[in-house]
Enzyme design. Structure first.
Site, mmCIF file in Angstrom:
data_model
loop_
_atom_site.group_PDB
_atom_site.id
_atom_site.type_symbol
_atom_site.label_atom_id
_atom_site.label_comp_id
_atom_site.label_asym_id
_atom_site.label_seq_id
_atom_site.Cartn_x
_atom_site.Cartn_y
_atom_site.Cartn_z
ATOM 1 N N ASP A 130 0.756 -1.253 0.000
ATOM 2 C CA ASP A 130 0.000 0.000 0.000
ATOM 3 C C ASP A 130 0.787 1.305 0.000
ATOM 4 N N CYS A 197 -18.216 -7.604 -15.318
ATOM 5 C CA CYS A 197 -19.307 -6.793 -14.735
ATOM 6 C C CYS A 197 -20.517 -6.802 -15.663
ATOM 7 N N CYS A 200 -24.087 -5.090 -15.000
ATOM 8 C CA CYS A 200 -24.300 -4.801 -13.571
ATOM 9 C C CYS A 200 -23.890 -3.353 -13.260
ATOM 10 N N CYS A 207 -23.236 3.519 -4.457
ATOM 11 C CA CYS A 207 -22.234 4.456 -3.928
ATOM 12 C C CYS A 207 -22.942 5.713 -3.401
ATOM 13 N N CYS A 223 -15.197 10.100 -2.835
ATOM 14 C CA CYS A 223 -15.257 8.791 -2.165
ATOM 15 C C CYS A 223 -15.235 8.930 -0.637
ATOM 16 N N CYS A 252 -19.391 -0.265 -2.022
ATOM 17 C CA CYS A 252 -19.309 -0.784 -3.396
ATOM 18 C C CYS A 252 -18.800 -2.225 -3.444
ATOM 19 N N CYS A 256 -21.543 -5.970 -4.335
ATOM 20 C CA CYS A 256 -21.020 -6.639 -5.532
ATOM 21 C C CYS A 256 -21.375 -8.132 -5.527
HETATM 22 C C1 B12 Z 1 -4.749 6.138 -3.380
HETATM 23 C C2 B12 Z 1 -5.479 4.913 -2.926
HETATM 24 C C3 B12 Z 1 -6.809 5.059 -2.514
HETATM 25 C C4 B12 Z 1 -7.584 6.361 -2.706
HETATM 26 C C5 B12 Z 1 -7.981 6.472 -4.196
HETATM 27 C C6 B12 Z 1 -8.667 5.171 -4.687
HETATM 28 C C7 B12 Z 1 -8.493 4.786 -6.138
HETATM 29 N N1 B12 Z 1 -9.404 3.946 -6.596
HETATM 30 O O1 B12 Z 1 -7.581 5.171 -6.830
HETATM 31 C C8 B12 Z 1 -8.767 6.179 -1.705
HETATM 32 C C9 B12 Z 1 -8.388 6.800 -0.377
HETATM 33 C C10 B12 Z 1 -10.104 6.753 -2.134
HETATM 34 C C11 B12 Z 1 -8.779 4.658 -1.554
HETATM 35 C C12 B12 Z 1 -9.896 3.963 -1.124
HETATM 36 C C13 B12 Z 1 -9.929 2.579 -0.974
HETATM 37 N N2 B12 Z 1 -8.877 1.740 -1.053
HETATM 38 CO CO1 B12 Z 1 -7.108 2.274 -1.709
HETATM 39 N N3 B12 Z 1 -5.370 2.597 -2.404
HETATM 40 C C14 B12 Z 1 -4.827 3.653 -2.916
HETATM 41 C C15 B12 Z 1 -3.398 3.338 -3.398
HETATM 42 C C16 B12 Z 1 -2.394 3.823 -2.349
HETATM 43 C C17 B12 Z 1 -3.018 3.929 -4.776
HETATM 44 C C18 B12 Z 1 -4.094 3.717 -5.832
HETATM 45 C C19 B12 Z 1 -3.838 4.436 -7.122
HETATM 46 O O2 B12 Z 1 -2.734 4.625 -7.573
HETATM 47 N N4 B12 Z 1 -4.940 4.830 -7.768
HETATM 48 C C20 B12 Z 1 -4.940 5.418 -9.077
HETATM 49 C C21 B12 Z 1 -5.444 4.379 -10.101
HETATM 50 C C22 B12 Z 1 -5.805 5.043 -11.433
HETATM 51 O O3 B12 Z 1 -4.379 3.489 -10.389
HETATM 52 P P1 B12 Z 1 -4.316 1.964 -9.892
HETATM 53 O O4 B12 Z 1 -4.545 1.907 -8.447
HETATM 54 O O5 B12 Z 1 -3.077 1.323 -10.399
HETATM 55 O O6 B12 Z 1 -5.600 1.298 -10.539
HETATM 56 C C23 B12 Z 1 -5.992 1.311 -11.912
HETATM 57 C C24 B12 Z 1 -4.982 0.812 -12.924
HETATM 58 O O7 B12 Z 1 -4.181 -0.185 -12.323
HETATM 59 C C25 B12 Z 1 -5.889 0.225 -14.014
HETATM 60 N N5 B12 Z 1 -5.384 -1.028 -14.602
HETATM 61 C C26 B12 Z 1 -5.290 -2.224 -14.009
HETATM 62 N N6 B12 Z 1 -4.836 -3.141 -14.862
HETATM 63 C C27 B12 Z 1 -4.644 -2.520 -16.036
HETATM 64 C C28 B12 Z 1 -4.187 -3.002 -17.245
HETATM 65 C C29 B12 Z 1 -4.102 -2.118 -18.319
HETATM 66 C C30 B12 Z 1 -3.615 -2.637 -19.612
HETATM 67 C C31 B12 Z 1 -4.460 -0.748 -18.167
HETATM 68 C C32 B12 Z 1 -4.389 0.189 -19.291
HETATM 69 C C33 B12 Z 1 -4.908 -0.270 -16.923
HETATM 70 C C34 B12 Z 1 -4.989 -1.159 -15.884
HETATM 71 O O8 B12 Z 1 -7.155 -0.051 -13.383
HETATM 72 C C35 B12 Z 1 -7.113 0.284 -12.019
HETATM 73 C C36 B12 Z 1 -8.438 0.816 -11.501
HETATM 74 O O9 B12 Z 1 -8.666 2.116 -11.939
HETATM 75 C C37 B12 Z 1 -3.443 1.770 -3.487
HETATM 76 C C38 B12 Z 1 -2.101 1.073 -3.198
HETATM 77 C C39 B12 Z 1 -1.137 1.213 -4.378
HETATM 78 N N7 B12 Z 1 0.058 1.650 -4.125
HETATM 79 O O10 B12 Z 1 -1.510 0.912 -5.507
HETATM 80 C C40 B12 Z 1 -4.548 1.394 -2.443
HETATM 81 C C41 B12 Z 1 -5.491 0.223 -2.763
HETATM 82 C C42 B12 Z 1 -5.951 0.377 -4.185
HETATM 83 N N8 B12 Z 1 -6.628 0.472 -1.875
HETATM 84 C C43 B12 Z 1 -7.187 -0.601 -1.423
HETATM 85 C C44 B12 Z 1 -8.374 -0.629 -0.638
HETATM 86 C C45 B12 Z 1 -8.701 -1.925 0.097
HETATM 87 C C46 B12 Z 1 -9.218 0.502 -0.559
HETATM 88 C C47 B12 Z 1 -10.641 0.574 0.047
HETATM 89 C C48 B12 Z 1 -11.502 -0.660 -0.212
HETATM 90 C C49 B12 Z 1 -10.513 0.847 1.581
HETATM 91 C C50 B12 Z 1 -11.836 1.023 2.285
HETATM 92 N N9 B12 Z 1 -12.550 -0.044 2.619
HETATM 93 O O11 B12 Z 1 -12.226 2.137 2.559
HETATM 94 C C51 B12 Z 1 -11.202 1.848 -0.654
HETATM 95 C C52 B12 Z 1 -11.947 1.482 -1.959
HETATM 96 C C53 B12 Z 1 -12.398 2.627 -2.800
HETATM 97 C C54 B12 Z 1 -12.545 2.212 -4.270
HETATM 98 N N10 B12 Z 1 -13.746 1.859 -4.689
HETATM 99 O O12 B12 Z 1 -11.548 2.220 -4.993
HETATM 100 C C55 B12 Z 1 -6.478 -1.851 -1.895
HETATM 101 C C56 B12 Z 1 -7.319 -2.532 -2.998
HETATM 102 C C57 B12 Z 1 -7.392 -4.052 -2.924
HETATM 103 C C58 B12 Z 1 -8.284 -4.597 -4.023
HETATM 104 N N11 B12 Z 1 -8.950 -5.691 -3.782
HETATM 105 O O13 B12 Z 1 -8.375 -4.048 -5.097
HETATM 106 C C59 B12 Z 1 -5.084 -1.250 -2.393
HETATM 107 C C60 B12 Z 1 -4.474 -1.995 -3.579
HETATM 108 C C61 B12 Z 1 -4.123 -1.311 -1.184
HETATM 109 C C62 B12 Z 1 -3.610 -2.731 -0.881
HETATM 110 N N12 B12 Z 1 -2.304 -2.929 -0.783
HETATM 111 O O14 B12 Z 1 -4.342 -3.673 -0.744
HETATM 112 N N13 B12 Z 1 -7.594 4.108 -1.916
HETATM 113 S S1 SF4 Z 2 -21.105 -4.445 -8.322
HETATM 114 FE FE1 SF4 Z 2 -19.333 -5.724 -8.835
HETATM 115 S S2 SF4 Z 2 -19.954 -6.841 -10.699
HETATM 116 FE FE2 SF4 Z 2 -21.386 -5.139 -10.430
HETATM 117 S S3 SF4 Z 2 -20.529 -3.484 -11.678
HETATM 118 FE FE3 SF4 Z 2 -19.755 -3.198 -9.606
HETATM 119 S S4 SF4 Z 2 -17.781 -4.260 -9.576
HETATM 120 FE FE4 SF4 Z 2 -18.893 -4.997 -11.379
HETATM 121 S S1 SF4 Z 3 -15.772 3.192 -1.207
HETATM 122 FE FE1 SF4 Z 3 -17.032 2.727 -3.014
HETATM 123 S S2 SF4 Z 3 -19.156 3.034 -2.372
HETATM 124 FE FE2 SF4 Z 3 -17.865 3.988 -0.822
HETATM 125 S S3 SF4 Z 3 -17.845 6.111 -1.495
HETATM 126 FE FE3 SF4 Z 3 -15.981 5.133 -2.323
HETATM 127 S S4 SF4 Z 3 -16.564 4.449 -4.371
HETATM 128 FE FE4 SF4 Z 3 -18.471 4.950 -3.273
#
Ligand code: B12
Ligand code: SF4
Ligand code: SF4
Length: 313
Positions: A130, A197, A200, A207, A223, A252, A256
């Site tokens: 993380d 998905c 769905c 959210c 969020c 969210c 799911c």
């Molecule tokens: C910043 C951050 C947050 C922020 C922003 C969230 C976000 N979605 O970006 C906030 C504070 C809101 C947050 C919330 C949560 N987070 Co958070 N967060 C992070 C962190 C530190 C960075 C994420 C980041 O860079 N985001 C920017 C996006 C654009 O980039 P990304 O993460 O790499 O994801 C995208 C790309 O990878 C892309 N992608 C994936 N594969 C491919 C392939 C190709 C070809 C392409 C083009 C793109 C692509 O799709 C992804 C989704 O958009 C990560 C840890 C880390 N270092 O990665 C944890 C992490 C994502 N968080 C995690 C968790 C558990 C949560 C929460 C569930 C916590 C909670 N219960 O409150 C929530 C969920 C909110 C949600 N629906 O996303 C877990 C997710 C585990 C999982 N099963 O996915 C992580 C991985 C931490 C961990 N080590 O477990 N988080």
């Molecule tokens: S609830 Fe789960 S299966 Fe449905 S759109 Fe969201 S991530 Fe996809």
């Molecule tokens: S964790 Fe999921 S449901 Fe909760 S506010 Fe963020 S995006 Fe919406």
């Protein structure tokens, strides 16, 4: 001179990590992120979805693991499921909700230690959970640990999404004939969403703040997780449906369909503590920031948690 790990050593790592409670263990050679990922990520930033998470703008580190740990030759990726019976009981019993991962001990320390304990025996390296710029969901997607859903999370087809991602950056190469079965062209959030998905929209609808954009990215500023954990400045008001979360948000994930039969892991490190239960009742008596040591709630501190409660009551 770099030494290669043997197939037998990879098997040993996998067995020992499973014994420590990890699931879906996978190995990746060092890689550079693809142009497609860079494009995706730069669009996320240009859409300003990262809010005040300034560290997400450091694309140099985000795009190359070696900027995090230069000696990286290969990576162990694993998921750690944390849902347990005691946390679900606590969620039912208390007034306020805390995200399911956060009731017990701070997962950063717990999981890094568990990972390093095993992997260090086989290679020098660094455990990552993380708090580095490693694009964890992308790395885990390449490692085939799950797919990207509309809610932006990595989801396992059978076990759901209540897991954390844990990595070990190794200084040794994988065996020469090691085959990685993922082709980058075959993965992308758009493809995953279309395949898994489909129509769905449960997470999008549920959210409370309309933070989900259905392209697999969420708007951090909206969020609830961001607003209750990360926010450091006054945020603009967003319309919100009623919810009871005072730290993190699981809405969210709860809705799911892939979480209908989630994987449980009765690890007492993730069991609710007296303090998290008191806070979920809004009872701050005798608590100071120091009482939060060793808990993920420490990130928000007592004042912040009080503020979170005041926002929903
Ligand atoms: C910043 C951050 C947050 C922020 C922003 C969230 C976000 N979605 O970006 C906030 C504070 C809101 C947050 C919330 C949560 N987070 Co958070 N967060 C992070 C962190 C530190 C960075 C994420 C980041 O860079 N985001 C920017 C996006 C654009 O980039 P990304 O993460 O790499 O994801 C995208 C790309 O990878 C892309 N992608 C994936 N594969 C491919 C392939 C190709 C070809 C392409 C083009 C793109 C692509 O799709 C992804 C989704 O958009 C990560 C840890 C880390 N270092 O990665 C944890 C992490 C994502 N968080 C995690 C968790 C558990 C949560 C929460 C569930 C916590 C909670 N219960 O409150 C929530 C969920 C909110 C949600 N629906 O996303 C877990 C997710 C585990 C999982 N099963 O996915 C992580 C991985 C931490 C961990 N080590 O477990 N988080
Ligand atoms: S609830 Fe789960 S299966 Fe449905 S759109 Fe969201 S991530 Fe996809
Ligand atoms: S964790 Fe999921 S449901 Fe909760 S506010 Fe963020 S995006 Fe919406």
């Amino acid at each position: 001179l770099s030494e290669n790990l043997t197939k037998n050593q990879l098997e040993q790592i996998e067995i020992h990590l499973q014994e420590e409670g990890f699931q879906n263990i996978s190995f990746l050679p060092y890689f550079e992120v693809s142009e497609a990922f860079k494009h995706f990520y730069l669009k996320y930033l240009s859409d300003k979805k990262e809010a005040n998470l300034i560290y997400l703008r450091n694309t140099e580190a985000k795009f190359d693991i070696r900027n995090i740990y230069p000696q990286t030759k290969s990576i162990v990726a694993a998921s750690y499921f944390y849902l347990n019976s005691k946390t679900l009981e606590a969620l039912k019993a208390h007034k306020y909700k805390i995200a399911r991962y956060a009731w017990g001990r701070d997962y950063h320390n717990v999981l890094k230690k568990k990972m390093a304990k095993i992997c260090q025996k086989f290679s020098e390296g660094r455990a990552v959970v993380d708090s580095t710029p490693l694009p964890e969901k992308y790395t885990a997607r390449r490692a085939n640990l799950g797919f990207i859903g509309k809610n932006g999370l990595l989801i396992h087809e059978h076990y759901g999404s209540f897991f954390l991602l844990v990595f070990y950056l190794m200084e040794k190469e994988l065996p020469v004939d090691y085959k990685q079965n993922i082709r980058e062209e075959e993965i992308s959030p758009a493809r995953d969403i279309e395949k898994y998905c489909q129509n769905c929209v449960k997470c999008v609808k549920a959210c409370p703040t309309a933070a989900i954009d259905i392209d697999g990215c969420i708007e951090a500023e909206k969020c609830v997780s961001y607003r209750t954990i990360e926010e450091r400045e006054e945020l603009k008001l967003v319309k919100s449906k009623k919810h009871r979360y005072i730290f993190g948000c699981d809405i969210c994930q709860v809705v799911c369909p892939y979480n209908k039969k989630p994987l449980f892991n009765e690890d007492d490190d993730f069991y609710p503590t007296k303090i998290s239960m008191a806070l979920a009742e809004g009872d701050f008596s005798g608590l100071s920031d120091d009482s939060l040591n060793g808990s993920p709630l420490k990130r928000r501190k007592i004042e912040g948690l009080k503020k979170n409660i005041s926002m929903i009551t």
